[in-house]
Design a protein around this motif. Structure first.
Motif, PDB file in Angstrom:
ATOM      1  N   TYR A 101      21.804  -6.424   6.568  1.00 22.13           N
ATOM      2  CA  TYR A 101      22.291  -6.027   7.899  1.00 22.13           C
ATOM      3  C   TYR A 101      22.462  -7.260   8.782  1.00 22.13           C
ATOM      4  CZ  TYR A 101      22.938  -3.734  12.298  1.00 22.13           C
ATOM      5  OH  TYR A 101      23.486  -3.351  13.498  1.00 22.13           O
TER       6      TYR A 101
ATOM      7  N   LYS B 145      11.876   8.725  19.205  1.00 20.30           N
ATOM      8  CA  LYS B 145      11.856  10.182  19.244  1.00 20.30           C
ATOM      9  C   LYS B 145      10.600  10.716  19.944  1.00 20.30           C
ATOM     10  CE  LYS B 145      11.967  10.904  14.780  1.00 20.30           C
ATOM     11  NZ  LYS B 145      11.775   9.491  14.373  1.00 20.30           N
TER      12      LYS B 145
ATOM     13  N   ASP C 264       8.757   4.475  18.026  1.00 19.44           N
ATOM     14  CA  ASP C 264       9.673   5.521  17.582  1.00 19.44           C
ATOM     15  C   ASP C 264      10.260   6.182  18.817  1.00 19.44           C
ATOM     16  OD1 ASP C 264      10.962   7.758  16.644  1.00 19.44           O
ATOM     17  OD2 ASP C 264       9.373   8.336  15.263  1.00 19.44           O
TER      18      ASP C 264
ATOM     19  N   SER D   8      15.103   4.970   9.224  1.00 16.90           N
ATOM     20  CA  SER D   8      14.576   3.626   9.432  1.00 16.90           C
ATOM     21  C   SER D   8      15.199   2.662   8.420  1.00 16.90           C
ATOM     22  CB  SER D   8      13.060   3.667   9.249  1.00 16.90           C
ATOM     23  OG  SER D   8      12.512   2.404   9.471  1.00 16.90           O
TER      24      SER D   8
END
Ligand SMILES: C[S@@+](CC[C@H](N)C(=O)[O-])C[C@H]1O[C@@H](n2cnc3c(N)ncnc32)[C@H](O)[C@@H]1O
Length: 223
Positions: free
Chosen positions: A20, A105, A103, A10
């Protein structure tokens, strides 16, 4: 072959987010958007989900390129989503781009929704085992939908990696160069990306090298 060296999954800290967002990714973002629209065709008015949306630079580019595009951006990091919402507000696109924390995942992390397209840029290299994230992206694709995942490709050797950092990040800050170097180290090779595609039953041919530093998985779900 150089080994894969993971970086944090993360991107949480305010400094990391600001750094970023300050990096100039316009050329790769515009190419991502153009390649997506070439593969998908004009947006049909359904929602498109951008998994690991970061600061929403790709949703903004897509919404500007196609007036029918409506995007929901998903990210693990609340700080990224805060900056993303600010960027979207400033671009005047808040009526067509929204966000949900999540998330990738986790199965059903987007509820039961199916999307006109699922897109994702440069998040696979953040995830130690990306197979569950790919399974999530795949499960949220509607019939006739487009799946486009692009990420950095880990080079074969340190010399090639150093040359890529020199070529594409020479003008960036020392921290940004280090971030790019670490991301190339954490990336899958093109062959590993093809093996990843096979975990959801996709043919190896849907993954190809699309630049000197990227691979792309492109799949159109049958109607
Ligand atoms: C390198 S950034 C890319 C951001 C954006 N896609 C772009 O191209 O500018 C990777 C993003 O993926 C997010 N991320 C990492 N793992 C994730 C996960 N499991 N689920 C959702 N987002 C994730 C990070 O928080 C970060 O914002």
């Amino acid at each position: 072959m150089i080994p894969r060296i993971l970086e944090p999954e993360s991107m949480e800290g305010p400094d990391e987010v600001a750094q970023y967002d300050a990096m100039d990714h316009r050329a790769v973002n515009d190419r991502f958007t153009a390649d997506f629209l070439a593969a998908h065709g004009p947006c049909r008015g359904g929602e498109i989900v951008d998994v690991g949306t970061g600061t929403a630079r790709i949703p903004i580019a897509l919404a500007l390129a196609d007036p029918m595009a409506r995007i929901v951006g998903v990210d693990l990091a609340p700080a990224m989503l805060e900056r993303a919402a600010r960027n979207v507000e400033e671009a005047g696109l808040a009526d067509r781009i929204r966000f949900i924390p999540g998330d990738a995942k986790l199965p059903h992390s987007l509820g039961d929704a199916r999307f006109e397209a699922v897109i994702s840029n440069t998040i696979i290299h953040h995830i130690p085992d990306p197979a569950p994230a790919l399974a999530t992206m795949f499960e949220h694709l509607e019939p006739g939908g487009t799946l486009m995942i692009r990420d950095l490709a880990r080079p074969d050797d340190e010399e090639t990696l150093a040359a890529l950092v020199e070529q594409y990040a020479a003008g960036e800050s020392a921290e940004a160069r280090e971030l790019f170097r670490a991301s190339l180290h954490a990336a899958l090779t093109v062959e590993e990306a093809a093996m990843l595609a096979a975990t959801v039953g996709l043919p190896a041919g849907c993954v190809s090298r699309t630049s000197d530093r990227h691979w792309t998985l492109l799949w159109k779900q049958p109607d």
